[in-house]
Design a protein around this motif. Structure first.
Motif, PDB file in Angstrom:
ATOM      1  N   UNK A  30      30.931  -0.229  61.826  1.00 20.60           N
ATOM      2  CA  UNK A  30      29.935   0.587  61.135  1.00 20.60           C
ATOM      3  C   UNK A  30      30.663   1.551  60.200  1.00 20.60           C
ATOM      4  N   UNK A  31      30.253   1.573  58.942  1.00 26.49           N
ATOM      5  CA  UNK A  31      30.884   2.404  57.925  1.00 26.49           C
ATOM      6  C   UNK A  31      29.855   3.322  57.273  1.00 26.49           C
ATOM      7  N   UNK A  32      30.325   4.220  56.413  1.00 23.75           N
ATOM      8  CA  UNK A  32      29.437   5.141  55.701  1.00 23.75           C
ATOM      9  C   UNK A  32      29.577   4.938  54.196  1.00 23.75           C
ATOM     10  N   UNK A  33      28.444   4.827  53.522  1.00 19.13           N
ATOM     11  CA  UNK A  33      28.404   4.842  52.063  1.00 19.13           C
ATOM     12  C   UNK A  33      28.208   6.312  51.694  1.00 19.13           C
ATOM     13  N   UNK A  34      29.294   6.973  51.307  1.00 21.12           N
ATOM     14  CA  UNK A  34      29.249   8.415  51.038  1.00 21.12           C
ATOM     15  C   UNK A  34      28.288   8.773  49.917  1.00 21.12           C
ATOM     16  N   UNK A  35      28.214   7.925  48.912  1.00 18.26           N
ATOM     17  CA  UNK A  35      27.346   8.210  47.775  1.00 18.26           C
ATOM     18  C   UNK A  35      25.868   8.211  48.178  1.00 18.26           C
ATOM     19  N   UNK A  36      25.494   7.268  49.047  1.00 18.77           N
ATOM     20  CA  UNK A  36      24.104   7.169  49.494  1.00 18.77           C
ATOM     21  C   UNK A  36      23.864   7.946  50.791  1.00 18.77           C
ATOM     22  N   UNK A  37      24.934   8.419  51.416  1.00 18.35           N
ATOM     23  CA  UNK A  37      24.843   9.117  52.705  1.00 18.35           C
ATOM     24  C   UNK A  37      24.112   8.248  53.729  1.00 18.35           C
ATOM     25  N   UNK A  38      24.508   6.965  53.784  1.00 15.25           N
ATOM     26  CA  UNK A  38      23.882   6.020  54.713  1.00 15.25           C
ATOM     27  C   UNK A  38      24.946   5.210  55.428  1.00 15.25           C
ATOM     28  N   UNK A  39      24.609   4.781  56.631  1.00  9.16           N
ATOM     29  CA  UNK A  39      25.497   3.898  57.381  1.00  9.16           C
ATOM     30  C   UNK A  39      25.211   2.452  57.002  1.00  9.16           C
ATOM     31  N   UNK A  40      26.253   1.619  57.094  1.00 10.17           N
ATOM     32  CA  UNK A  40      26.077   0.206  56.797  1.00 10.17           C
ATOM     33  C   UNK A  40      27.083  -0.626  57.575  1.00 10.17           C
ATOM     34  N   UNK A  41      26.802  -1.923  57.615  1.00  9.44           N
ATOM     35  CA  UNK A  41      27.703  -2.914  58.190  1.00  9.44           C
ATOM     36  C   UNK A  41      28.004  -3.901  57.076  1.00  9.44           C
ATOM     37  N   UNK A  42      29.268  -4.256  56.902  1.00  7.42           N
ATOM     38  CA  UNK A  42      29.626  -5.244  55.897  1.00  7.42           C
ATOM     39  C   UNK A  42      29.568  -6.621  56.549  1.00  7.42           C
ATOM     40  N   UNK A  43      28.757  -7.502  55.967  1.00  4.37           N
ATOM     41  CA  UNK A  43      28.525  -8.806  56.563  1.00  4.37           C
ATOM     42  C   UNK A  43      28.218  -9.814  55.468  1.00  4.37           C
ATOM     43  N   UNK A  44      28.889 -10.937  55.513  1.00  4.60           N
ATOM     44  CA  UNK A  44      28.675 -12.010  54.532  1.00  4.60           C
ATOM     45  C   UNK A  44      28.813 -11.488  53.103  1.00  4.60           C
ATOM     46  N   UNK A  45      29.756 -10.586  52.883  1.00  7.68           N
ATOM     47  CA  UNK A  45      29.999 -10.046  51.553  1.00  7.68           C
ATOM     48  C   UNK A  45      28.949  -9.050  51.085  1.00  7.68           C
ATOM     49  N   UNK A  46      28.084  -8.608  51.981  1.00  5.67           N
ATOM     50  CA  UNK A  46      27.023  -7.668  51.626  1.00  5.67           C
ATOM     51  C   UNK A  46      27.144  -6.407  52.475  1.00  5.67           C
ATOM     52  N   UNK A  47      26.603  -5.336  51.943  1.00  8.04           N
ATOM     53  CA  UNK A  47      26.471  -4.121  52.731  1.00  8.04           C
ATOM     54  C   UNK A  47      25.055  -4.119  53.288  1.00  8.04           C
ATOM     55  N   UNK A  48      24.939  -4.197  54.601  1.00  8.25           N
ATOM     56  CA  UNK A  48      23.644  -4.175  55.266  1.00  8.25           C
ATOM     57  C   UNK A  48      23.428  -2.741  55.740  1.00  8.25           C
ATOM     58  N   UNK A  49      22.512  -2.028  55.096  1.00 10.62           N
ATOM     59  CA  UNK A  49      22.263  -0.629  55.438  1.00 10.62           C
ATOM     60  C   UNK A  49      21.438  -0.551  56.712  1.00 10.62           C
ATOM     61  N   UNK A  50      21.817   0.376  57.584  1.00  7.60           N
ATOM     62  CA  UNK A  50      21.158   0.538  58.872  1.00  7.60           C
ATOM     63  C   UNK A  50      20.823   2.006  59.101  1.00  7.60           C
ATOM     64  N   UNK A  51      19.877   2.234  59.991  1.00  5.98           N
ATOM     65  CA  UNK A  51      19.519   3.606  60.334  1.00  5.98           C
ATOM     66  C   UNK A  51      20.559   4.179  61.294  1.00  5.98           C
ATOM     67  N   UNK A  52      20.531   5.474  61.463  1.00  5.83           N
ATOM     68  CA  UNK A  52      21.454   6.104  62.413  1.00  5.83           C
ATOM     69  C   UNK A  52      21.127   5.675  63.838  1.00  5.83           C
ATOM     70  N   UNK A  53      19.861   5.454  64.135  1.00  7.09           N
ATOM     71  CA  UNK A  53      19.470   4.972  65.466  1.00  7.09           C
ATOM     72  C   UNK A  53      20.055   3.581  65.715  1.00  7.09           C
ATOM     73  N   UNK A  54      20.012   2.716  64.696  1.00  6.22           N
ATOM     74  CA  UNK A  54      20.604   1.382  64.819  1.00  6.22           C
ATOM     75  C   UNK A  54      22.116   1.480  64.984  1.00  6.22           C
ATOM     76  N   UNK A  55      22.748   2.370  64.214  1.00  2.00           N
ATOM     77  CA  UNK A  55      24.199   2.562  64.327  1.00  2.00           C
ATOM     78  C   UNK A  55      24.570   3.031  65.732  1.00  2.00           C
ATOM     79  N   UNK A  56      23.808   3.969  66.267  1.00  2.00           N
ATOM     80  CA  UNK A  56      24.071   4.456  67.624  1.00  2.00           C
ATOM     81  C   UNK A  56      23.903   3.348  68.650  1.00  2.00           C
ATOM     82  N   UNK A  57      22.851   2.529  68.500  1.00  2.00           N
ATOM     83  CA  UNK A  57      22.624   1.416  69.429  1.00  2.00           C
ATOM     84  C   UNK A  57      23.773   0.416  69.371  1.00  2.00           C
TER      85      UNK A  57
END
Length: 79
Positions: A30-57
């Protein structure tokens, strides 16, 4: 919700058609996109943005938490 967790396997929705890709939780980073202030997972060459609740889970299931805390530097910011 872009993340579904079953038996330590994480399913990520890749697009609007509902196509999913799965990974064991221990292989998820799980990483952070600082510009968007959002968490994401890099998968299949894409950034999949997730909620903080999803990141915690995901971290509870064993994902690596590579997030950093973003704080507002401008008055009136939502973060």
């Amino acid at each position: 919700m872009s993340v579904r967790i079953e038996n330590h396997l994480c399913y990520f929705t890749l697009d609007k058609t509902g196509q999913e890709q799965s990974l064991p939780a221990t292989r998820v980073n799980i990483l952070t996109d600082n510009e968007k202030a959002m968490s994401y997972v890099e998968l299949a060459g894409q950034q999949i943005y997730i909620t903080e609740a999803e990141a915690d889970a995901l971290t509870v299931e064993g994902a690596k938490d590579g997030r950093n805390h973003v704080k507002a530097d401008k008055p009136g910011s939502v973060i």
